[in-house]
Write a protein that holds these residues in place. Structure first.
Motif, PDB file in Angstrom:
ATOM      1  N   GLN A  98       0.823  -1.208   0.000  1.00  0.00           N
ATOM      2  CA  GLN A  98       0.000   0.000   0.000  1.00  0.00           C
ATOM      3  C   GLN A  98       0.862   1.265   0.000  1.00  0.00           C
ATOM      4  O   GLN A  98       0.541   2.237  -0.679  1.00  0.00           O
ATOM      5  N   ALA A  99       1.959   1.255   0.756  1.00  0.00           N
ATOM      6  CA  ALA A  99       2.778   2.457   0.899  1.00  0.00           C
ATOM      7  C   ALA A  99       3.792   2.647  -0.223  1.00  0.00           C
ATOM      8  O   ALA A  99       4.073   3.776  -0.628  1.00  0.00           O
ATOM      9  N   ILE A 100       4.338   1.526  -0.734  1.00  0.00           N
ATOM     10  CA  ILE A 100       5.443   1.639  -1.688  1.00  0.00           C
ATOM     11  C   ILE A 100       5.069   1.088  -3.065  1.00  0.00           C
ATOM     12  O   ILE A 100       5.354   1.695  -4.077  1.00  0.00           O
ATOM     13  N   GLY A 101       4.459  -0.096  -3.071  1.00  0.00           N
ATOM     14  CA  GLY A 101       4.067  -0.692  -4.345  1.00  0.00           C
ATOM     15  C   GLY A 101       4.007  -2.200  -4.254  1.00  0.00           C
ATOM     16  O   GLY A 101       4.594  -2.808  -3.355  1.00  0.00           O
ATOM     17  N   PRO A 102       3.299  -2.837  -5.188  1.00  0.00           N
ATOM     18  CA  PRO A 102       3.061  -4.280  -5.115  1.00  0.00           C
ATOM     19  C   PRO A 102       4.302  -5.151  -5.320  1.00  0.00           C
ATOM     20  O   PRO A 102       4.298  -6.316  -4.945  1.00  0.00           O
ATOM     21  N   GLU A 103       5.352  -4.585  -5.856  1.00  0.00           N
ATOM     22  CA  GLU A 103       6.553  -5.387  -6.105  1.00  0.00           C
ATOM     23  C   GLU A 103       7.495  -5.459  -4.890  1.00  0.00           C
ATOM     24  O   GLU A 103       8.501  -6.150  -4.928  1.00  0.00           O
ATOM     25  N   TRP A 104       7.140  -4.790  -3.806  1.00  0.00           N
ATOM     26  CA  TRP A 104       7.980  -4.761  -2.615  1.00  0.00           C
ATOM     27  C   TRP A 104       7.572  -5.888  -1.663  1.00  0.00           C
ATOM     28  O   TRP A 104       6.401  -6.090  -1.394  1.00  0.00           O
ATOM     29  N   LEU A 105       8.574  -6.597  -1.136  1.00  0.00           N
ATOM     30  CA  LEU A 105       8.342  -7.754  -0.270  1.00  0.00           C
ATOM     31  C   LEU A 105       8.943  -7.516   1.108  1.00  0.00           C
ATOM     32  O   LEU A 105      10.133  -7.203   1.231  1.00  0.00           O
ATOM     33  N   ALA A 106       8.136  -7.702   2.144  1.00  0.00           N
ATOM     34  CA  ALA A 106       8.597  -7.532   3.523  1.00  0.00           C
ATOM     35  C   ALA A 106       9.324  -8.790   3.983  1.00  0.00           C
ATOM     36  O   ALA A 106       8.934  -9.904   3.642  1.00  0.00           O
ATOM     37  N   ASP A 107      10.373  -8.602   4.756  1.00  0.00           N
ATOM     38  CA  ASP A 107      11.163  -9.715   5.285  1.00  0.00           C
ATOM     39  C   ASP A 107      10.761  -9.949   6.746  1.00  0.00           C
ATOM     40  O   ASP A 107      11.185  -9.207   7.631  1.00  0.00           O
ATOM     41  N   PRO A 108       9.953 -10.994   7.016  1.00  0.00           N
ATOM     42  CA  PRO A 108       9.471 -11.216   8.384  1.00  0.00           C
ATOM     43  C   PRO A 108      10.588 -11.558   9.377  1.00  0.00           C
ATOM     44  O   PRO A 108      10.400 -11.416  10.586  1.00  0.00           O
ATOM     45  N   GLU A 109      11.728 -11.971   8.890  1.00  0.00           N
ATOM     46  CA  GLU A 109      12.851 -12.297   9.786  1.00  0.00           C
ATOM     47  C   GLU A 109      13.491 -11.048  10.388  1.00  0.00           C
ATOM     48  O   GLU A 109      14.291 -11.153  11.307  1.00  0.00           O
TER      49      GLU A 109
END
Length: 196
Positions: A98-109
């Motif tokens: 939502q904030a940056i774009g759909p191609e960005w992936l968060a790293d839960p680690e």
């Protein structure tokens, strides 16, 4: 909290979260919240269970400084109370989209709290996304400054407002100007709670 039976503690936290969700906690006035704290002392499912382990005059403090203090993190699925949250905000991945774009992936680690933050990987770079409500802006900016000083990934502040709360154009402009002084990018998004 250690002298409260673990099963009872879990039951009480679950009941507190069920009740505040039914009451629309984020939309309640300070006075309405104070009235609820007073009622929970006599509630057989909250105070009635807790007073077997702690003094009656400590029930309000236990509820306020425990489950309620952790409510925002629990709603993000973070922290020791996350399993009790009745409703959740979008996860870090959805916030990044939502904030940056759909191609960005968060790293839960890489998740850390106080304030909430994690690495988010994009097509050609990564950022440290730091998110929370407008009330925590000073903490968000400070975390961004510390990240820059420590040589971490480029910080990005996301001011995440629950649906139903509204920031004025002037408030949002002020947030961006404050972040700009620290040379940190800042975005505003609105989050919708969803029952889990």
């Amino acid at each position: 909290m250690s002298n409260i039976d673990e099963e009872i503690r879990r039951e009480v936290i679950a009941e507190v979260y069920r009740q505040v969700d039914d009451l629309d906690w984020d939309g309640m006035t300070t006075r309405a919240r104070s009235d609820w704290y007073a009622r929970c002392i006599d509630d057989p499912l909250i105070g009635g269970k807790l007073t077997r382990f702690i003094a009656r005059d400590r029930v309000r403090v236990w509820v306020k400084d425990g489950p309620i203090k952790e409510l925002p993190r629990a709603r993000y699925g973070l922290g020791p109370y996350a399993q009790f949250a009745v409703s959740r905000y979008p996860g870090m991945e959805q916030i990044a989209h939502q904030a940056i774009g759909p191609e960005w992936l968060a790293d839960p680690e890489t998740v850390e709290v106080k304030p909430n933050r994690c690495l988010v990987h994009g097509p050609e770079s990564k950022v440290l996304m730091i998110w929370g409500p407008a009330a925590d802006l000073a903490d968000l900016v400070w975390a961004g400054i510390n990240t820059r000083v420590d040589g971490g990934a480029e910080p990005l502040i996301v001011v995440a407002s629950p649906q139903g709360t509204r920031l004025s154009e002037g408030e949002m402009l002020r947030h961006r100007l404050l972040a700009k002084e620290a040379t940190i990018d800042l975005r505003h998004i609105t989050l919708r709670l969803a029952r889990v």
